[in-house]
Design a protein around this motif. Structure first.
Motif, PDB file in Angstrom:
ATOM      1  N   UNK A  97     -48.285 -48.400 -60.801  1.00  0.00           N
ATOM      2  CA  UNK A  97     -49.465 -49.122 -60.231  1.00  0.00           C
ATOM      3  C   UNK A  97     -50.693 -47.993 -60.020  1.00  0.00           C
ATOM      4  N   UNK A  98     -51.777 -48.359 -60.946  1.00  0.00           N
ATOM      5  CA  UNK A  98     -53.074 -47.451 -60.961  1.00  0.00           C
ATOM      6  C   UNK A  98     -53.954 -47.545 -59.687  1.00  0.00           C
ATOM      7  N   UNK A 104     -60.215 -49.053 -60.649  1.00  0.00           N
ATOM      8  CA  UNK A 104     -60.765 -50.655 -60.304  1.00  0.00           C
ATOM      9  C   UNK A 104     -60.211 -51.582 -61.121  1.00  0.00           C
ATOM     10  N   UNK A 105     -59.978 -52.976 -60.627  1.00  0.00           N
ATOM     11  CA  UNK A 105     -59.789 -53.840 -61.580  1.00  0.00           C
ATOM     12  C   UNK A 105     -60.951 -54.301 -62.421  1.00  0.00           C
ATOM     13  N   UNK A 106     -62.191 -53.930 -62.098  1.00  0.00           N
ATOM     14  CA  UNK A 106     -63.425 -54.249 -63.164  1.00  0.00           C
ATOM     15  C   UNK A 106     -64.276 -53.066 -62.881  1.00  0.00           C
ATOM     16  N   UNK A 107     -64.879 -52.981 -64.358  1.00  0.00           N
ATOM     17  CA  UNK A 107     -65.767 -51.666 -64.352  1.00  0.00           C
ATOM     18  C   UNK A 107     -67.071 -52.048 -64.963  1.00  0.00           C
ATOM     19  N   UNK A 108     -68.354 -51.569 -64.887  1.00  0.00           N
ATOM     20  CA  UNK A 108     -69.269 -51.914 -65.464  1.00  0.00           C
ATOM     21  C   UNK A 108     -69.360 -51.912 -66.705  1.00  0.00           C
ATOM     22  N   UNK A 109     -69.694 -52.788 -67.616  1.00  0.00           N
ATOM     23  CA  UNK A 109     -69.710 -52.992 -68.950  1.00  0.00           C
ATOM     24  C   UNK A 109     -70.683 -51.733 -69.705  1.00  0.00           C
ATOM     25  N   UNK A 110     -69.976 -50.673 -70.508  1.00  0.00           N
ATOM     26  CA  UNK A 110     -70.504 -49.752 -70.872  1.00  0.00           C
ATOM     27  C   UNK A 110     -71.626 -49.994 -72.317  1.00  0.00           C
ATOM     28  N   UNK A 131     -58.127 -49.950 -68.718  1.00  0.00           N
ATOM     29  CA  UNK A 131     -56.910 -49.174 -68.379  1.00  0.00           C
ATOM     30  C   UNK A 131     -55.973 -49.904 -67.736  1.00  0.00           C
ATOM     31  N   UNK A 132     -56.344 -51.147 -67.130  1.00  0.00           N
ATOM     32  CA  UNK A 132     -55.523 -51.879 -66.317  1.00  0.00           C
ATOM     33  C   UNK A 132     -54.499 -52.996 -67.273  1.00  0.00           C
ATOM     34  N   UNK A 133     -54.986 -53.053 -68.465  1.00  0.00           N
ATOM     35  CA  UNK A 133     -54.436 -53.801 -69.599  1.00  0.00           C
ATOM     36  C   UNK A 133     -53.081 -53.752 -69.458  1.00  0.00           C
ATOM     37  N   UNK A 134     -52.344 -52.946 -69.711  1.00  0.00           N
ATOM     38  CA  UNK A 134     -51.010 -52.749 -69.844  1.00  0.00           C
ATOM     39  C   UNK A 134     -50.273 -52.218 -68.574  1.00  0.00           C
ATOM     40  N   UNK A 135     -51.009 -52.002 -67.317  1.00  0.00           N
ATOM     41  CA  UNK A 135     -50.585 -51.240 -66.237  1.00  0.00           C
ATOM     42  C   UNK A 135     -50.016 -52.592 -65.470  1.00  0.00           C
ATOM     43  N   UNK A 136     -48.963 -52.073 -64.350  1.00  0.00           N
ATOM     44  CA  UNK A 136     -48.357 -52.952 -63.454  1.00  0.00           C
ATOM     45  C   UNK A 136     -49.653 -53.624 -62.818  1.00  0.00           C
ATOM     46  N   UNK A 137     -50.596 -53.079 -62.243  1.00  0.00           N
ATOM     47  CA  UNK A 137     -51.672 -53.231 -61.292  1.00  0.00           C
ATOM     48  C   UNK A 137     -52.798 -52.245 -61.005  1.00  0.00           C
ATOM     49  N   UNK A 138     -53.642 -52.554 -60.708  1.00  0.00           N
ATOM     50  CA  UNK A 138     -54.971 -51.648 -60.501  1.00  0.00           C
ATOM     51  C   UNK A 138     -55.366 -51.975 -59.071  1.00  0.00           C
ATOM     52  N   UNK A 139     -56.152 -50.841 -58.521  1.00  0.00           N
ATOM     53  CA  UNK A 139     -56.829 -51.111 -57.407  1.00  0.00           C
ATOM     54  C   UNK A 139     -55.838 -50.775 -56.114  1.00  0.00           C
ATOM     55  N   UNK A 140     -56.432 -51.022 -55.058  1.00  0.00           N
ATOM     56  CA  UNK A 140     -55.638 -50.654 -53.711  1.00  0.00           C
ATOM     57  C   UNK A 140     -54.462 -51.638 -53.389  1.00  0.00           C
TER      58      UNK A 140
END
Length: 565
Positions: free
Chosen positions: A288-289, A293-299, A324-333
């Motif tokens: 779990x990352x 964050x689940x969302x980021x500003x569009x670069x 970075x969250x695509x293959x992760x179990x989850x992101x954020x708090x």
């Protein structure tokens, strides 16, 4: 009901019997007479075989007769805006667009989304007494049926029928009968206006959809019933009604079960306990990352050129899913999940018990109906003296044809045999498959069975011949395998079969060893002793592989002499 391809015959019969006969309503039906079996379908304008029993018989084939008898309405519909109130729909006498008989024409409603009305008088009024009423007409929706009706009105005899140019929706009628559709709502109207014998008021009686009233369209039973029992509201009102002055007493208890007044909530019942609680045993999953964050500003986002900071505020790029969250179990708090609270019981309510004061469902008392009457003969309706179509439809090119009103069912059946049955027969003939046409032709000419049998025999013989005859390859093989030794000339000359294939691409270094030399030498000596093989040139070994060539350097050619017997 009519469909786009097939013309539909609508047919209804009313009969009545009085005292000393049968004291009830006999029959009312819509039916189609069976198609004739003959193939010939010539057409001529029909004529009823007994005109004394006919009140109107209109085939619409005679334009002059139509112009004389039928009147287009010039009235205006009441209660709507002036621009759409006028009955300005167009009517025409034309042949059907397809499937018509030569010389046959019909009355066609040419307009859609317009009020249209047209009517014609009967030769004499029909009086409802001891004679049955038979009403029959055809309808064909040439362009389909979207929203609208195709019903026929039998206009009540009176002053309004003397001026059919004023025919409109308020014109009194005795019977309305025919199809109506809008969206998924399909109806076959059968309405008669009943006169209250007690006070003279008139009320419409509509055929109910589920009863035993016989209504048959295209040989399919649609409804069945009786005038006395199966219309709503019923012809005869109930003998008793609820007393409108009777009121339910204030202490009347209609509750069958009530909460137990002696029940007490248990001491350990916690109504404030939540339905779900946090799972204290939950652990954040591996991978779990939490810092991502689940969302980021569009670069790749760029501020629009027309963005005005003063008007639009500080520009911020839109958010996208964090890659970075695509293959992760989850992101954020991470937060532990909720689970059902085992201590949750909800709001406490006392159990139900039988109500000792229950008195049942209250109903007002019944009193004799002051408006009660009994009409044993609802068939005795108001006399009719005209028929007409008063329609609004979203479908145009609706064709009406072959209207007949008579007191004799055989007259109507004969009329249908000369009109509707022939149209259906033509449609059937044109839609016949090849197999059906062959079957019908064979029934007419039974001698064709002999021709069919002959063709079948020839077909079977041909199949057997193709399957059993000798193949050309086998015949050729037998020819090649015939013995020819007795015809061969015994000679030492080299023949085509005696010459062996020339060896190519021989690696001389492989055959130059002593063992191979002895092998080939011994073989050559044996051949020489037998006098069967001659070597024209001596083979010269070479360190380089050589290929056969024409001329010098050719490989040795062996010649085999035929053996002497």
């Amino acid at each position: 009901m009519g469909i786009q391809k097939n013309v539909c015959l609508l047919f209804i019969i009313f009969t009545v019997a009085f005292a000393n006969e049968v004291d009830d309503f006999d029959e009312a039906s819509v039916e189609v007479v069976d198609e004739p079996s003959n193939i010939d379908i010539p057409y001529s304008s029909p004529t009823p075989f007994d005109s004394s029993k006919v009140y109107i018989a209109e085939h619409f084939d005679d334009k002059d007769k139509f112009d004389k008898n039928w009147v287009k309405s010039a009235a205006k519909k009441e209660g709507i805006s002036e621009d759409i109130a006028k009955y300005d729909g167009l009517w025409a006498i034309e042949a059907p667009e397809r499937d018509g008989l030569i010389g046959d024409k019909g009355l066609i409603l040419k307009s859609k989304a317009k009020h249209s009305a047209i009517a014609a008088k009967l030769s004499r009024p029909f009086v409802f007494n001891t004679k049955p009423l038979v009403v029959q007409y055809e309808v064909l929706f040439q362009d389909g049926q979207e929203c609208g009706g195709a019903y026929l009105k039998l206009l009540t005899d009176g002053p309004h029928t003397s001026s059919l140019a004023n025919f409109q929706d308020k014109t009194p009628y005795t019977i309305m009968f025919g199809p109506d559709k809008c969206g998924n709502d399909h109806k076959l109207h059968f309405i008669f206006r009943h006169v209250n014998p007690k006070n003279g008021t008139i009320e419409e009686k509509h055929l109910k959809p589920d009863n035993t009233y016989d209504v048959i369209i295209d040989n399919k039973l649609v409804n069945s019933g009786s005038l006395l029992e199966d219309f709503t509201p019923p012809v005869n009102p109930p003998a008793e009604v609820d007393d409108p002055s009777d009121k339910k007493p204030a202490d009347w208890d209609e509750r069958e079960r009530i909460p137990d007044p002696e029940a007490v909530k248990p001491d350990d019942w916690d109504e404030d306990a939540p339905a779900q609680i946090i799972d204290e045993n939950a652990v954040m999953p591996d991978g779990w990352l939490e810092d991502e964050p689940k969302h980021i500003p569009d670069p790749d986002a760029v501020r629009p050129d027309d963005w005005d900071t003063e008007m639009d505020g500080e520009w911020e790029p839109p958010l996208i899913d964090n890659p970075a969250c695509t293959d992760a179990v989850g992101c954020g708090k991470w937060e532990p999940p909720l689970i059902n609270n085992p201590k949750y019981k909800g709001k406490w309510m006392p159990p139900l018990i039988e109500n000792p004061n229950y008195k049942g469902k209250w109903r007002p008392k019944r009193i004799p109906n002051p408006d009660y009457f009994e009409d044993k003969y609802p068939f005795k309706m108001q006399s009719i003296s005209a028929v007409g179509f008063e329609l609004w439809s979203m479908s145009n090119n609706i064709l009406f044809d072959n209207i007949i009103i008579t007191e004799d069912i055989t007259v109507a059946e004969d009329w249908a045999a000369e009109t509707f049955n022939k149209k259906r027969l033509k449609i059937h003939k044109e839609s016949e498959s090849i197999i059906e046409k062959i079957a019908n032709l064979t029934n007419e000419y039974p001698a064709l069975w002999g021709f069919y049998i002959l063709v079948l025999v020839l077909f079977v013989v041909g199949i057997l011949y193709l399957c059993c005859r000798p193949s050309s390859s086998a015949s050729h093989k037998e020819t090649e395998e015939e013995p020819v030794e007795t015809d061969k000339k015994k000679t030492d000359e080299v023949t085509e079969d005696d010459q062996e294939p020339i060896l190519t691409n021989i690696d001389q270094s492989e055959v130059a060893n002593d063992e191979d030399k002895e092998k080939y030498s011994d073989q050559d000596d044996d051949d020489d002793e037998e006098g069967e093989v001659e070597v024209e040139s001596e083979e010269k070994p070479s360190s380089e592989p050589s290929l056969p060539k024409s001329g010098e350097g050719e490989q040795p050619v062996r010649k085999r002499k035929p053996r002497k017997e």
